[in-house]
Design a protein around this motif. Structure first.
Motif, PDB file in Angstrom:
ATOM      1  N   GLN A   1       0.960  -1.195   0.218  1.00  0.00           N
ATOM      2  CA  GLN A   1      -0.065  -0.185  -0.029  1.00  0.00           C
ATOM      3  C   GLN A   1       0.967   1.164   0.064  1.00  0.00           C
ATOM      4  N   VAL A   2       0.596   2.183  -0.786  1.00  0.00           N
ATOM      5  CA  VAL A   2       1.317   3.520  -1.023  1.00  0.00           C
ATOM      6  C   VAL A   2       0.914   4.331   0.325  1.00  0.00           C
ATOM      7  N   GLN A   3       1.941   4.816   0.919  1.00  0.00           N
ATOM      8  CA  GLN A   3       1.991   5.783   2.029  1.00  0.00           C
ATOM      9  C   GLN A   3       2.416   7.195   1.332  1.00  0.00           C
ATOM     10  N   LEU A   4       1.650   8.310   1.883  1.00  0.00           N
ATOM     11  CA  LEU A   4       2.269   9.609   1.269  1.00  0.00           C
ATOM     12  C   LEU A   4       2.438  10.395   2.627  1.00  0.00           C
ATOM     13  N   VAL A   5       3.305  11.376   2.649  1.00  0.00           N
ATOM     14  CA  VAL A   5       3.467  11.896   3.819  1.00  0.00           C
ATOM     15  C   VAL A   5       3.966  13.483   3.415  1.00  0.00           C
ATOM     16  N   GLU A   6       3.239  14.421   3.346  1.00  0.00           N
ATOM     17  CA  GLU A   6       3.579  15.778   3.321  1.00  0.00           C
ATOM     18  C   GLU A   6       4.470  16.520   4.397  1.00  0.00           C
ATOM     19  N   SER A   7       4.940  17.471   3.729  1.00  0.00           N
ATOM     20  CA  SER A   7       5.775  18.088   4.753  1.00  0.00           C
ATOM     21  C   SER A   7       6.152  19.773   4.296  1.00  0.00           C
ATOM     22  N   GLY A   8       6.407  20.517   4.941  1.00  0.00           N
ATOM     23  CA  GLY A   8       6.921  21.838   4.552  1.00  0.00           C
ATOM     24  C   GLY A   8       6.009  23.009   4.457  1.00  0.00           C
ATOM     25  N   GLY A   9       4.823  22.592   5.244  1.00  0.00           N
ATOM     26  CA  GLY A   9       3.799  23.716   5.399  1.00  0.00           C
ATOM     27  C   GLY A   9       4.236  24.554   6.521  1.00  0.00           C
ATOM     28  N   THR A  28       5.774   1.540  -6.135  1.00  0.00           N
ATOM     29  CA  THR A  28       6.828   1.769  -7.109  1.00  0.00           C
ATOM     30  C   THR A  28       6.505   3.143  -7.754  1.00  0.00           C
ATOM     31  N   VAL A  29       6.895   4.286  -6.938  1.00  0.00           N
ATOM     32  CA  VAL A  29       6.711   5.517  -7.048  1.00  0.00           C
ATOM     33  C   VAL A  29       7.272   6.076  -8.634  1.00  0.00           C
ATOM     34  N   SER A  30       7.980   5.470  -9.303  1.00  0.00           N
ATOM     35  CA  SER A  30       8.267   6.015 -10.665  1.00  0.00           C
ATOM     36  C   SER A  30       7.093   5.458 -11.865  1.00  0.00           C
ATOM     37  N   ALA A  97      -1.159  13.316  -3.536  1.00  0.00           N
ATOM     38  CA  ALA A  97      -1.733  12.093  -3.911  1.00  0.00           C
ATOM     39  C   ALA A  97      -1.176  11.387  -5.129  1.00  0.00           C
ATOM     40  N   SER A  98      -1.648  10.122  -5.176  1.00  0.00           N
ATOM     41  CA  SER A  98      -0.766   9.192  -6.172  1.00  0.00           C
ATOM     42  C   SER A  98      -1.979   8.603  -7.008  1.00  0.00           C
ATOM     43  N   ALA A  99      -1.705   8.217  -8.331  1.00  0.00           N
ATOM     44  CA  ALA A  99      -2.501   7.751  -9.056  1.00  0.00           C
ATOM     45  C   ALA A  99      -1.792   6.792 -10.155  1.00  0.00           C
ATOM     46  N   ARG A 100      -2.622   5.745 -10.384  1.00  0.00           N
ATOM     47  CA  ARG A 100      -2.092   4.724 -11.491  1.00  0.00           C
ATOM     48  C   ARG A 100      -2.317   5.092 -12.884  1.00  0.00           C
ATOM     49  N   ALA A 101      -1.660   6.212 -13.322  1.00  0.00           N
ATOM     50  CA  ALA A 101      -1.979   6.738 -14.568  1.00  0.00           C
ATOM     51  C   ALA A 101      -0.783   6.631 -15.490  1.00  0.00           C
ATOM     52  N   ASP A 102      -0.764   6.667 -16.732  1.00  0.00           N
ATOM     53  CA  ASP A 102       0.280   6.953 -17.746  1.00  0.00           C
ATOM     54  C   ASP A 102       0.858   8.115 -17.714  1.00  0.00           C
ATOM     55  N   ARG A 109     -10.911  11.734  -8.911  1.00  0.00           N
ATOM     56  CA  ARG A 109     -11.438  10.427  -8.613  1.00  0.00           C
ATOM     57  C   ARG A 109     -10.216   9.557  -9.293  1.00  0.00           C
ATOM     58  N   SER A 110      -9.367  10.148  -9.736  1.00  0.00           N
ATOM     59  CA  SER A 110      -8.308   9.157 -10.534  1.00  0.00           C
ATOM     60  C   SER A 110      -7.103   8.895  -9.403  1.00  0.00           C
ATOM     61  N   TYR A 111      -7.248   9.366  -8.330  1.00  0.00           N
ATOM     62  CA  TYR A 111      -6.334   9.153  -7.354  1.00  0.00           C
ATOM     63  C   TYR A 111      -6.511   8.212  -6.266  1.00  0.00           C
ATOM     64  N   ASP A 112      -5.679   7.302  -6.083  1.00  0.00           N
ATOM     65  CA  ASP A 112      -5.944   6.294  -5.084  1.00  0.00           C
ATOM     66  C   ASP A 112      -5.385   6.363  -3.676  1.00  0.00           C
ATOM     67  N   TYR A 113      -4.505   7.182  -3.523  1.00  0.00           N
ATOM     68  CA  TYR A 113      -3.954   7.172  -2.138  1.00  0.00           C
ATOM     69  C   TYR A 113      -3.614   8.602  -1.673  1.00  0.00           C
ATOM     70  N   TRP A 114      -3.897   9.038  -0.612  1.00  0.00           N
ATOM     71  CA  TRP A 114      -3.744  10.474  -0.312  1.00  0.00           C
ATOM     72  C   TRP A 114      -2.855  10.601   1.133  1.00  0.00           C
ATOM     73  N   GLY A 115      -2.200  11.725   1.048  1.00  0.00           N
ATOM     74  CA  GLY A 115      -1.516  12.015   2.329  1.00  0.00           C
ATOM     75  C   GLY A 115      -2.533  12.624   3.285  1.00  0.00           C
TER      76      GLY A 115
END
Length: 124
Positions: A1-9, A28-30, A97-102, A109-115
């Protein structure tokens, strides 16, 4: 499962700059398109910008075009949002957020995971 963590605010004066970072793990972030969204007080969450897996293609909301820049470092599993010429209307919680998109992905709605989000406050 993808995990996202934002910082810098944080708090910045109008006209100033801030850089947000998003650290990605568990996937696989790439191969992922990445996006930034924001939710201002009393408003719906809105699209800010997106970047494709290679980093060569980006798209931005009109409200931030020319002021914000998204970049990514797949080797470090990070995505950044450079924000310049900030104004009070940019005050919001910013989400990665991350999306499995080309390519890029502009629809929420395209995004699967959110920070969890990071607060940006611009004082006028």
């Amino acid at each position: 499962q993808v995990q996202l963590v934002e910082s810098g605010g944080g708090l910045v004066h109008a006209g100033g700059s801030l850089t947000l970072s998003c650290s990605v793990s568990g996937g696989t972030v790439s191969s992922l398109a990445m996006g930034w969204f924001r939710r201002a007080p009393g408003k719906e969450r809105e699209f800010v910008g997106t970047i494709d897996w290679s980093g060569r293609d980006t798209k931005y909301a009109r409200s931030v075009e020319g002021r914000f820049t998204i970049s990514r470092d797949n080797a470090k599993n990070t995505v950044s949002l450079q924000m310049n010429s900030l104004n009070a209307e940019d005050t919001a919680v910013y989400y990665c957020a991350s999306a499995r998109a080309d390519g890029t992905a502009v629809l929420e709605r395209s995004y699967d995971y959110w920070g969890q989000g990071t607060q940006v406050t611009v004082s006028s």
